[in-house]
Design a protein around this motif. Structure first.
Motif, PDB file in Angstrom:
ATOM      1  N   LEU A 117      -1.259   6.415  -3.653  1.00  0.00           N
ATOM      2  CA  LEU A 117      -2.427   6.509  -2.828  1.00  0.00           C
ATOM      3  C   LEU A 117      -2.569   8.150  -2.380  1.00  0.00           C
ATOM      4  O   LEU A 117      -3.489   8.828  -2.388  1.00  0.00           O
ATOM      5  CB  LEU A 117      -2.077   5.908  -1.346  1.00  0.00           C
ATOM      6  CG  LEU A 117      -2.751   4.562  -1.336  1.00  0.00           C
ATOM      7  CD1 LEU A 117      -2.753   3.497  -2.523  1.00  0.00           C
ATOM      8  CD2 LEU A 117      -3.003   3.921  -0.071  1.00  0.00           C
ATOM      9  N   PHE A 123      -9.428  -1.097  -4.813  1.00  0.00           N
ATOM     10  CA  PHE A 123      -9.109  -2.109  -3.612  1.00  0.00           C
ATOM     11  C   PHE A 123      -9.557  -1.587  -2.471  1.00  0.00           C
ATOM     12  O   PHE A 123      -9.780  -2.115  -1.481  1.00  0.00           O
ATOM     13  CB  PHE A 123      -7.544  -2.381  -3.639  1.00  0.00           C
ATOM     14  CG  PHE A 123      -7.193  -3.260  -2.640  1.00  0.00           C
ATOM     15  CD1 PHE A 123      -7.270  -4.756  -2.663  1.00  0.00           C
ATOM     16  CD2 PHE A 123      -6.562  -2.721  -1.501  1.00  0.00           C
ATOM     17  CE1 PHE A 123      -6.863  -5.496  -1.749  1.00  0.00           C
ATOM     18  CE2 PHE A 123      -6.323  -3.482  -0.246  1.00  0.00           C
ATOM     19  CZ  PHE A 123      -6.318  -4.931  -0.538  1.00  0.00           C
ATOM     20  N   TYR A 124      -9.421  -0.068  -2.367  1.00  0.00           N
ATOM     21  CA  TYR A 124      -9.593   0.584  -1.102  1.00  0.00           C
ATOM     22  C   TYR A 124     -11.005   1.008  -0.714  1.00  0.00           C
ATOM     23  O   TYR A 124     -11.438   1.700  -1.731  1.00  0.00           O
ATOM     24  CB  TYR A 124      -8.712   1.790  -0.874  1.00  0.00           C
ATOM     25  CG  TYR A 124      -7.159   1.259  -0.776  1.00  0.00           C
ATOM     26  CD1 TYR A 124      -6.429   0.751   0.336  1.00  0.00           C
ATOM     27  CD2 TYR A 124      -6.403   1.160  -2.090  1.00  0.00           C
ATOM     28  CE1 TYR A 124      -5.253   0.277   0.304  1.00  0.00           C
ATOM     29  CE2 TYR A 124      -4.942   0.719  -2.183  1.00  0.00           C
ATOM     30  CZ  TYR A 124      -4.502   0.261  -0.995  1.00  0.00           C
ATOM     31  OH  TYR A 124      -3.165  -0.183  -0.945  1.00  0.00           O
ATOM     32  N   ARG A 176      -2.116  -2.299  -4.765  1.00  0.00           N
ATOM     33  CA  ARG A 176      -3.207  -2.644  -3.969  1.00  0.00           C
ATOM     34  C   ARG A 176      -2.589  -3.291  -2.783  1.00  0.00           C
ATOM     35  O   ARG A 176      -1.494  -3.891  -2.677  1.00  0.00           O
ATOM     36  CB  ARG A 176      -3.797  -4.058  -4.789  1.00  0.00           C
ATOM     37  CG  ARG A 176      -4.684  -3.413  -5.739  1.00  0.00           C
ATOM     38  CD  ARG A 176      -4.848  -4.635  -6.860  1.00  0.00           C
ATOM     39  NE  ARG A 176      -5.706  -5.643  -6.398  1.00  0.00           N
ATOM     40  CZ  ARG A 176      -7.014  -5.472  -6.578  1.00  0.00           C
ATOM     41  NH1 ARG A 176      -7.574  -4.489  -7.242  1.00  0.00           N
ATOM     42  NH2 ARG A 176      -7.869  -6.533  -5.891  1.00  0.00           N
ATOM     43  N   GLY A 177      -3.356  -3.407  -1.611  1.00  0.00           N
ATOM     44  CA  GLY A 177      -2.599  -3.782  -0.407  1.00  0.00           C
ATOM     45  C   GLY A 177      -2.944  -5.447  -0.101  1.00  0.00           C
ATOM     46  O   GLY A 177      -3.560  -5.802   0.645  1.00  0.00           O
ATOM     47  N   VAL A 178      -2.416  -6.012  -1.222  1.00  0.00           N
ATOM     48  CA  VAL A 178      -2.103  -7.495  -1.129  1.00  0.00           C
ATOM     49  C   VAL A 178      -1.036  -8.000  -0.496  1.00  0.00           C
ATOM     50  O   VAL A 178      -0.078  -7.598  -0.476  1.00  0.00           O
ATOM     51  CB  VAL A 178      -2.216  -7.813  -2.567  1.00  0.00           C
ATOM     52  CG1 VAL A 178      -2.043  -9.382  -2.683  1.00  0.00           C
ATOM     53  CG2 VAL A 178      -3.412  -7.605  -3.385  1.00  0.00           C
ATOM     54  N   SER A 192       0.675  -1.116   0.093  1.00  0.00           N
ATOM     55  CA  SER A 192       0.027   0.095   0.031  1.00  0.00           C
ATOM     56  C   SER A 192       0.980   1.243  -0.023  1.00  0.00           C
ATOM     57  O   SER A 192       0.543   2.153  -0.793  1.00  0.00           O
ATOM     58  CB  SER A 192      -0.846  -0.020   1.169  1.00  0.00           C
ATOM     59  OG  SER A 192      -1.873   0.972   1.387  1.00  0.00           O
ATOM     60  N   CYS A 238      -7.848  -9.724   1.132  1.00  0.00           N
ATOM     61  CA  CYS A 238      -7.407  -8.899   0.188  1.00  0.00           C
ATOM     62  C   CYS A 238      -7.397  -9.903  -1.287  1.00  0.00           C
ATOM     63  O   CYS A 238      -7.242  -9.323  -2.043  1.00  0.00           O
ATOM     64  CB  CYS A 238      -5.685  -8.816   0.473  1.00  0.00           C
ATOM     65  SG  CYS A 238      -4.734 -10.115   0.113  1.00  0.00           S
ATOM     66  N   VAL A 265      -6.030  -0.391  -7.860  1.00  0.00           N
ATOM     67  CA  VAL A 265      -5.575   0.103  -6.724  1.00  0.00           C
ATOM     68  C   VAL A 265      -6.647   0.891  -6.216  1.00  0.00           C
ATOM     69  O   VAL A 265      -7.277   0.676  -4.923  1.00  0.00           O
ATOM     70  CB  VAL A 265      -4.414   0.947  -6.875  1.00  0.00           C
ATOM     71  CG1 VAL A 265      -4.111   2.022  -5.748  1.00  0.00           C
ATOM     72  CG2 VAL A 265      -3.300   0.208  -7.356  1.00  0.00           C
TER      73      VAL A 265
END
Lengths: 506, 155
Positions: free
Chosen positions: B26, B64-65, A276-278, A271, A433, B61
């Motif tokens: 981000l 995802f959040y 993506r926070g994978v 992240s 995730c 991305v």
């Protein structure tokens, strides 16, 4: 007249700003000169907003305050007078090492920070060799306060010895576990402590850059820490020459974006890099290939914020507290349906029952305690029958539980444990995730299976047990791997709510 | 300050302002959402171009959040904590009452575009639960009346 009113977000959420406005107005009406100072929270959340008036004897506490209680502050005999804050039972019984200053000082006053021992640890570390810094941390016995309990000194040593052109110190401030607020409280109440801890880590590991990955749900903490970093930079605590030591260390805040899984260190690193926070498979360990592929220390806020006091008072002083291999102190966060909720820092070893009944005063509703979930949404439920368990890493492990980030959520006897088990699976499904199948698919199947059980199909219980085993053994990280803790502990402790007893009787 | 139809020059300026950071994606998405109230579709190709990523990667991305929105929210956003500590103090009944009163579900916006209600998992107010947030204002020991009062105050 000097009056302290906390700027901690719990105090604000309970009306601190209205109390400040009332104090200003009352002072003006009475023509009294009042200095309003802002501090962090003392941790007695049930008394927030806790207002303190400075007197020659010390700071006198009043709380919980409302605007209507303000005018009596200027007269004798206030009905919410609690006495000297330092003499309150809750304060006197604590061993405040990490939170020594929290609630005492203005969080953004560097002079006040230094006056109470701040920067002494960093100054001592500057005079040491990197190996000596690491040895000091190892000797203190400090273990990762995020929950995994990995020895901090060993992690640092791995990073120190790694060869690379750049290294990073990453602070995990993605405090997403329900029942935990210690990270938020220290960042809002004593942010320089975290900055100092990170600077010491940087010097010890030869890292020149730090990141604090802070969750977006904490806007106050983001603002306070950002401001504190600017102040520290202006004062030369951060920058190209930390306190004239010749070491460079600077840091910045990175704001998360509402993904619980980013509290997992490898997902956090992704992240941070803008991905993506994978979750990443380990190895490679972040200590060798972490942020941007470089050796990286990833530590929890409380681990890093505990480092300054270890260097200020010495590793042995710290290690003398605690129980067995759980050395030092732990900030307990007592939350949920509890009469006296708040933060209580103490040496490891207090029993769960003491924490809930004695410190917490039982439930807020006045009903019987049914269960306590320790360690966040991935932590097990414990019943009052387990109340003699001492608070320590190994001791909780022995009960099929974990201490995690030391948050305790109390439930009264109205709690629906099948519903809580279902929620654990639902949460895992929402926050997964998606990288590994046991978590991504297992959590969804878990919700469905629990719905079958709720509909009276007790034959689905073995299936749930089997599914939990697969998730526990086959998941890549703690999200899928630990979701079975709350689910299986609820089933084990309260089988009748899952219809298991009913079936056995038939 | 907030405007939901930025020009591509404005979007590019928001992107460029974050480019000095390591791992800027981000911060870029946050900056755009801060300025526009959401991340407009038109921003994605600009971000992709600037960061030398594919549009799919940027979309991946962003989606995802939980924080990033494709469309603007209602004028007021109410977040109600659904996590365990808040549940132990009646968060489920609270959120049900708020959603029923507004006639919407989680993530929904009232037809007049006034209020959006979202779930949040932990605001760190676990010792004074249940917790909610109206705009930037945190509410501890929340109930329907307190949330209503905040909404009225915010008009």
């Amino acid at each position: 007249m000097k009056i302290w009113v906390p700027m901690d977000s719990a105090a604000k959420a309970l009306g601190a700003e209205a109390v400040v406005a009332a104090i200003r107005a009352e002072a003006e009406t009475r023509g009294v000169e009042v200095e309003i100072a802002r501090n962090g929270s003392r941790g007695m959340i049930w008394l927030e907003p806790l207002v303190e008036v400075e007197t020659p004897e010390g700071r006198m506490a009043y709380g919980p305050m409302t605007p209507a209680d303000v005018s009596a502050l200027f007269e004798d005999g206030h009905e919410k007078a609690l006495g000297l804050t330092d003499e309150l039972d809750w304060m006197k019984r604590q061993t405040r090492l990490t939170f020594a200053r929290c609630g005492l000082t203005d969080p953004l006053s560097l002079p006040q920070y230094e006056a109470l021992g701040g920067l002494a640890g960093l100054r001592r570390a500057i005079g040491m060799k990197a190996e000596e810094i690491i040895d000091e941390v190892k000797l203190s016995g400090l273990r990762g306060r995020g929950g995994a309990g990995f020895p901090t000194g060993i992690k640092w040593d791995t990073v120190r010895m790694a060869h690379a052109d750049r290294k990073y110190i990453v602070c995990n401030a993605d405090e997403g576990d329900s029942g935990t607020f210690a990270d938020r409280m220290i960042i809002e109440g004593d942010p320089f402590c975290l900055i100092e801890g990170m600077a010491i880590a940087g010097i010890g590991c030869h890292a020149e850059k730090g990141f604090v990955y802070l969750r977006s749900e904490y806007p106050d903490a983001i603002a306070v820490l950002g401001r504190a970093i600017e102040i520290a930079r202006a004062a030369g605590v951060l920058g190209a020459d930390v306190l004239g030591s010749g070491h460079a260390f600077d840091m910045e805040v990175r704001v998360g974006a509402g993904a619980y899984v980013c509290g997992e260190e490898t997902s956090l690193l992704n992240s941070l890099e803008g991905k993506r926070g994978v979750v990443r498979a380990k190895p490679p360990l972040p200590a060798l290939e972490g942020a941007f592929g470089k050796p990286t220390v990833v530590n929890n806020v409380i681990s890093l914020a505990t480092v300054p006091v270890i260097f200020e008072k010495g590793a042995e002083h710290y290690a003398n507290f605690g129980l067995g291999r759980s050395k030092g102190t732990i900030p307990l966060q007592i939350a949920g349906n509890v009469r006296h909720g708040g933060l209580f820092e103490t040496a490891f070893g207090m029993s769960l029952g003491q924490i809930v009944e004695d410190l917490g005063g039982g439930t807020a509703s006045g009903r019987a305690v049914k269960a306590v979930q320790v360690g966040g949404p991935l932590g097990a439920y414990l019943s009052p029958e387990q109340f003699d368990t001492p608070f320590g890493y190994e001791e909780f492990d022995g009960q099929g539980a974990l201490i995690g980030h030391a948050g305790l959520v109390v439930f009264d006897d109205s709690a629906d444990m099948l519903g809580m088990a279902r929620f654990a699976m639902e949460f895992c499904a929402v926050e997964s995730c998606g990288k590994c199948t046991p978590c991504r698919i297992g959590a969804v199947r878990g919700v469905e299976t629990l719905d079958r059980i709720a509909a009276g199909d007790a034959s689905a219980i073995p299936l749930l047990t089997d599914l939990c085993e697969t998730m526990q053994d086959g998941s890549l990280c703690a999200l899928g791997g630990f979701t079975p803790y709350p689910v299986m502990s609820a089933l084990r402790l309260f089988p009748e709510e899952f219809g298991a007893v009913r079936e056995a009787a038939e | 300050m907030r405007h939901s139809h930025p020009t591509s020059e404005e979007l590019q300026a928001l992107i460029d302002a974050q480019m000095h950071l390591e791992g800027p994606l981000l911060p870029i998405l946050h900056a755009i959402q801060e300025a526009c109230g959401h991340v407009p579709e038109a921003a994605l190709p600009l971000i992709a171009e600037t960061l030398n990523l594919s549009r799919a990667e940027v979309h991946g991305v962003m989606s995802f959040y939980h924080d990033f929105r494709k469309a603007p929210a209602g004028r007021h956003v109410v977040k109600i904590c659904r996590a365990e500590a808040c549940q132990s103090m009646g968060a489920n009944a609270l959120s049900e009452a708020v959603l029923d009163k507004l006639g919407i579900g989680w993530g929904g916006t009232t037809p007049d575009g006034r209020v959006t209600v979202e779930a949040v998992y932990c605001l760190g107010l676990c010792a004074c639960a249940p917790a909610a947030m109206v705009g930037e204002r945190l509410i501890a020991r929340a109930d329907v009346a307190r949330i209503d009062a905040e909404l009225e105050g915010a008009a």
